[in-house]
Scaffold this motif. Structure first.
Motif, mmCIF file in Angstrom:
data_model
loop_
_atom_site.group_PDB
_atom_site.id
_atom_site.type_symbol
_atom_site.label_atom_id
_atom_site.label_comp_id
_atom_site.label_asym_id
_atom_site.label_seq_id
_atom_site.Cartn_x
_atom_site.Cartn_y
_atom_site.Cartn_z
ATOM 1 N N ARG A 140 0.833 -1.201 0.000
ATOM 2 C CA ARG A 140 0.000 0.000 0.000
ATOM 3 C C ARG A 140 0.872 1.258 0.000
ATOM 4 O O ARG A 140 1.873 1.327 0.719
ATOM 5 C CB ARG A 140 -0.909 0.007 1.234
ATOM 6 N N ASP A 141 0.511 2.236 -0.817
ATOM 7 C CA ASP A 141 1.194 3.519 -0.953
ATOM 8 C C ASP A 141 2.519 3.424 -1.708
ATOM 9 O O ASP A 141 3.211 4.417 -1.870
ATOM 10 C CB ASP A 141 1.441 4.185 0.407
ATOM 11 N N GLN A 142 2.889 2.231 -2.183
ATOM 12 C CA GLN A 142 4.088 2.110 -3.018
ATOM 13 C C GLN A 142 3.821 2.767 -4.361
ATOM 14 O O GLN A 142 2.758 2.602 -4.952
ATOM 15 C CB GLN A 142 4.441 0.638 -3.222
ATOM 16 N N VAL A 143 4.776 3.555 -4.851
ATOM 17 C CA VAL A 143 4.604 4.235 -6.136
ATOM 18 C C VAL A 143 4.704 3.210 -7.265
ATOM 19 O O VAL A 143 5.713 2.524 -7.411
ATOM 20 C CB VAL A 143 5.654 5.344 -6.322
ATOM 21 N N LEU A 144 3.640 3.115 -8.044
ATOM 22 C CA LEU A 144 3.591 2.150 -9.139
ATOM 23 C C LEU A 144 4.109 2.743 -10.446
ATOM 24 O O LEU A 144 4.839 2.081 -11.186
ATOM 25 C CB LEU A 144 2.147 1.661 -9.346
ATOM 26 N N VAL A 145 3.724 3.976 -10.718
ATOM 27 C CA VAL A 145 4.037 4.558 -12.016
ATOM 28 C C VAL A 145 4.106 6.073 -11.866
ATOM 29 O O VAL A 145 3.451 6.656 -10.993
ATOM 30 C CB VAL A 145 2.964 4.161 -13.061
ATOM 31 N N GLU A 146 4.931 6.692 -12.692
ATOM 32 C CA GLU A 146 5.013 8.145 -12.741
ATOM 33 C C GLU A 146 4.376 8.625 -14.041
ATOM 34 O O GLU A 146 4.685 8.112 -15.119
ATOM 35 C CB GLU A 146 6.472 8.612 -12.671
#
Length: 501
Positions: A140-146
């Motif tokens: 949870r809250d991990q950055v997946l994509v920019e």
């Protein structure tokens, strides 16, 4: 009790937006502050959270639909989460033989990964970097994509623990606000690890890396066999590629035939590299051409003796830093002088809107900041109300945000006048281009010792050229020269800034 889910209020320069990605479906139970949908404009992606616990009962605007500010796009029935759960339990009891598969499907039901809501003036965005690959476990809250727009980079985090599913749009794809770009199976990742173990063994070398990682390997002259993957199922990450490049033994392996290596050998030592222009760079190019072609831009020059300010800094910099916990730089003097000059010449603090002239009674100064992604101009708000320490801290915070890619749309919008300091890079003289819709921009340059005539004698003084580019449709020559001379006088005698004379 039903609640309408509406598009957020859009900035005045944004006409409409696009529903990019729905993170929920009709019938889903949601919790307060859970992100429901991403709305994409031509500048940023806006996230729309749930205002209370409940169940999504209706979605009126699907992904890709064009919407307006405050438009209703869905209906949330508050406080009905338990009813939804009871209904689901009843359906499950109808077929006990399929109870376990149903539970498994419920746990691993794919959640849509959506482009955030974009500001009204942003039409679309670009997938910049995927930080995960299909099959990766995420928290949870991990950055997946920019997601990169023409002004800022938006991070899309995971809304729950789970496993990354299908990636629909790869890096470099153009997407709209709220558009679905991937799927994630929420819940424990253990269920996916068992059944997925067998297929992962049969994954090809190319499939072990995402498109961005494969592109990076191509640029570095590496193949999948040259890199040891540390991700799930042996998947290769960008860190793995960098580690392989840094290994002493990586050089011989890099000589294996790849498209890049073949092109390099054909050209000998005269190599070339082609990379796509970033979204921000394309926007910068477009806006600079627009400023050049749509304004009557003219530049006037002057020079300023920086010795008084340099002496003042030398005398008080240690005490200033000890008192305010920030260093005393030149930019605070520049901003103070510009703010005072704008008060005396309100036409420079104005802008053209159609056939009207808009005079601004506030002083928001845009500061040109060089970032790894390109030049941006975040805004220092109400500069006239800030002291020297407040200006220094504000500029430092904006520079750090720009360096780390953390600038938000609020940091970028507005601004009545721009200051750009090419002197930090050694520029001696330049003609800065207007930052539309502003009417003027001030260029500061390198401070350099030059022989100057002072009272009939030649003295070596630290001199700096000033360049004021302005829109001649709005600002006359007399006004522009007077504005620049005022800045010169204030910088050469900093006491004027204190006495307001």
């Amino acid at each position: 009790m039903t609640t309408e889910i509406k598009v957020p209020v859009l900035p005045e320069s944004v006409a409409d937006a696009t529903v990019a990605t729905w993170h929920v479906q009709v019938g889903d139970s949601v919790t307060r502050d859970q992100i429901l949908v991403d709305i994409e404009t031509d500048k940023v992606v806006l996230e729309v959270p749930a205002t209370s616990d409940g169940v999504i009962t209706e979605i009126t605007q699907q992904e890709g639909a064009t919407v307006l500010g405050d438009q209703v796009i869905a209906i949330l029935s508050a406080g009905e989460a338990s009813e939804g759960k009871a209904t689901a339990d009843a359906k499950t009891e109808d077929s006990k033989a399929d109870e376990k598969p149903a539970e498994s499907a419920s746990k691993s039901a794919p959640a849509d990964i959506l482009v955030p809501v974009l500001p009204e003036s942003v039409a679309d965005a670009t997938i910049a970097t995927w930080h995960v690959a299909e099959g990766d476990s995420v928290s949870r809250d991990q950055v997946l994509v920019e997601i990169e727009t023409d002004k800022v980079v938006l991070e899309v985090p995971a809304t729950a623990d789970g496993v990354m599913g299908k990636i629909i749009h790869a890096e470099g794809d153009t997407v709209l606000g709220q558009q679905k770009i991937g799927e994630m199976s929420a819940g424990s990742s253990s269920a996916a690890e068992g059944p997925a173990a067998a297929p992962e063994e049969a994954i090809s070398a190319d499939e072990l890396a995402s498109p961005s990682v494969r592109r990076l390997m191509t640029e570095k002259g590496l193949s999948a066999s040259d890199v040891k993957g540390s991700g799930k199922g042996g998947r290769i990450t960008k860190e793995d590629v960098q580690a392989a490049v840094n290994k002493p033994a990586a050089a011989p392996k890099a000589a294996e035939p790849t498209p890049t290596a073949q092109a390099s050998s054909a050209l000998g030592e005269r190599t070339q590299k082609r990379v796509p222009m970033t979204r921000l760079r394309k926007t910068i190019a477009t806006r600079l051409l627009e400023a050049k072609n749509s304004t009557a831009m003219l530049t006037t020059f002057n020079e300023v003796n920086m010795k008084p300010i340099m002496d003042l800094r030398a005398q008080y910099k240690d005490l200033f830093e000890k008192t305010h916990d920030t260093r005393l730089g030149f930019m605070s003097f520049y901003v103070k002088a510009v703010t005072e000059a704008l008060k005396r010449f309100p036409g420079v603090n104005a802008s053209i809107d159609g056939d009207d002239i808009v005079y601004h009674n506030f002083f928001d100064i845009s500061i040109a900041v060089s970032t790894p992604r390109g030049l941006v101009t975040p805004v220092l708000r109400d500069a006239d109300q800030l002291g020297m320490a407040g200006i220094e801290n504000g500029i430092r915070d904006l520079a750090i945000k720009g360096r780390d890619g953390k600038l938000a749309m609020a940091d970028m919008q507005g601004g009545n006048f721009t200051i750009t300091n090419g002197g930090v890079f050694g520029s001696l003289l330049s003609t800065p281009i207007l930052n539309l819709p502003q009417a003027a921009i001030l260029g500061m340059h390198k401070i350099q010792d030059r022989p100057m005539a002072v009272d009939g004698k030649v003295e070596i003084l630290p001199m700096m050229y000033l360049a004021l580019s302005y829109d001649h449709r709005l600002i006359d020559g007399k006004e522009s020269v007077g504005f620049l001379v005022t800045i010169k006088e204030l910088l050469e005698d900093p006491t004027r800034l204190l006495l307001d004379v």
